[in-house]
Design an enzyme around this catalytic site. Structure first.
Site, short mmCIF file in Angstrom:
data_model
loop_
_atom_site.label_atom_id
_atom_site.label_comp_id
_atom_site.label_asym_id
_atom_site.label_seq_id
_atom_site.Cartn_x
_atom_site.Cartn_y
_atom_site.Cartn_z
N LYS A 62 0.94 -1.34 0.04
CA LYS A 62 0.03 0.04 0.03
C LYS A 62 0.86 1.29 -0.01
CE LYS A 62 -3.87 0.00 2.45
NZ LYS A 62 -4.90 0.07 3.35
N ILE A 63 0.65 2.18 -0.91
CA ILE A 63 1.41 3.37 -0.98
C ILE A 63 0.32 4.44 -1.17
CG2 ILE A 63 2.83 4.66 -2.61
CD1 ILE A 63 4.10 2.29 -3.62
#
Length: 373
Positions: free
Chosen positions: A141-142
């Protein structure tokens, strides 16, 4: 699987559980949810891990004791604890991953939220997490911050599957999709297998209503009549953007080489306002090729009394645009709202991470063996 959940699956909606803990893993809770086909993926975030480790410290004691004996610092301990849970969850989800050709059976882990405004550090952290978990059904997750956009392209370009999180703005969502396509183009140039790269864009829903409704109700009855509409209107218009991006020559070229669309993922879909139906953000955002990630309480509510009436997104774009445009007539600045929500989202995850580090630091100190004199 309940009839409601079957109808969601038939409409092309994947349900992912927005929760994970060592207790859920060791007690078989996740395995049962997966085996019953009630969920086909899992998402995590810093708040979930903070709650898991702070709320059930005993489940982590054996690993914490080993980490304490090794003298690791809290940052490294948190990374080891969380990746261990994610790795085990990935193994539980592996059959789903294989049966869906990699589309589902995914588990997400977030980069350190303190890196949200640092591109190079985010890239390095994402690659490290991909290596450390070492499972093909992982998603890193970014956050969709300005600094996160080039990181998304770089990480996708390296063949890493990505869950882009903290998306509130329609303009930012366009930038996210462009970053994804740029990443795929980079991956293709390097000879990567595009079909092995999966991505979702996590678009937040109820948080939009929480902030907008507060402002509407402060402006009197006429404005308050619009309450509860902005979050779904925003999400429906995001789906329109999704449809636009995954048509045309640029996408057709990538698709011909095996690329997959980045699916919209509706998150923050548990109801925050008790005046709203507890399944409204699931029922109201049914559309093909979407993911809805929900906590178990919302999952049970949907299974019990969800109202799935077919596609609730396509064909409602004009209505959605009118709902958002109406905010302006009541003095609510959409751009200000979504920017505030992004800033608050990053800050909340940083706070949860700090709390998690504090909990782990105290446990390590308690468990660390005394040095012999």
């Amino acid at each position: 699987m309940s009839d409601v959940l079957k109808r969601l699956a038939a409409e092309g909606v994947s349900i992912w559980l927005d929760d994970l803990s060592r207790e859920r893993l060791t007690g078989g809770g996740l395995s049962r949810l997966v085996a019953s086909e009630r969920v086909v993926g899992v998402t995590t975030n810093p708040t979930i891990f903070r709650n898991a480790i702070a709320g059930a410290a005993g489940a982590y004691d054996e690993q914490l004791r080993e980490l304490a004996d090794r003298g690791v610092d809290p940052d490294e301990a948190v990374r080891m604890l969380t990746t261990a849970d994610v790795r085990e969850a990935a193994d539980v989800l592996r059959p789903v991953h294989e049966n869906t050709g990699g589309r589902d059976g995914r588990i997400s882990i977030e980069v350190d939220p303190r890196l949200a405004h640092h591109t190079a550090a985010t890239i390095a952290e994402a690659r490290h997490l991909w290596w450390l978990v070492d499972r093909p059904n992982l998603m890193v997750k970014i956050p969709a911050t300005i600094a996160g956009l080039p990181a998304i392209s770089a990480v996708i370009g390296g063949g890493v599957s990505v869950n882009v999180t903290l998306i509130f703005s329609l303009d930012r969502y366009r930038a996210v999709l462009d970053a994804y396509l740029s990443g795929l183009e980079s991956a293709r140039r390097s000879g990567a297998d595009l079909s092995a790269i999966e991505s979702v864009g996590s678009f937040f829903v109820s948080r939009v209503d929480t902030e907008v409704d507060r402002r509407l109700r402060a402006r009197g009855p006429a404005a308050a009549a619009l309450a509860g509409r902005a979050g779904m209107a925003n999400a429906r218009l995001a789906y329109q953007i999704y449809e636009e991006f995954f048509t045309g020559p640029r996408w057709d070229s990538l698709a011909a080489d095996g690329a997959r669309p980045q699916r919209p993922l509706w998150t923050s879909t548990s109801t925050k306002d008790p005046a709203y139906p507890d399944t409204c953000y699931v029922d109201g955002l049914v559309a093909p090729g979407t993911v809805n990630t929900i906590p178990e309480a919302t999952l049970e509510a949907v299974a019990h009394h969800g109202a799935v009436g077919g596609d609730q997104v396509r064909g409602r774009y004009a209505e959605a645009r009118a709902d958002l445009d109406a905010l302006t007539t009541h003095g609510i600045d959409y751009d200000e709202v979504v920017q505030l929500l992004e800033e608050q989202g990053v800050a909340k995850f940083e706070e949860s991470w700090a709390d998690l580090l504090d909990v782990v630091a105290k446990r390590l100190a308690d468990l660390r063996a005394p040095v012999a004199s």
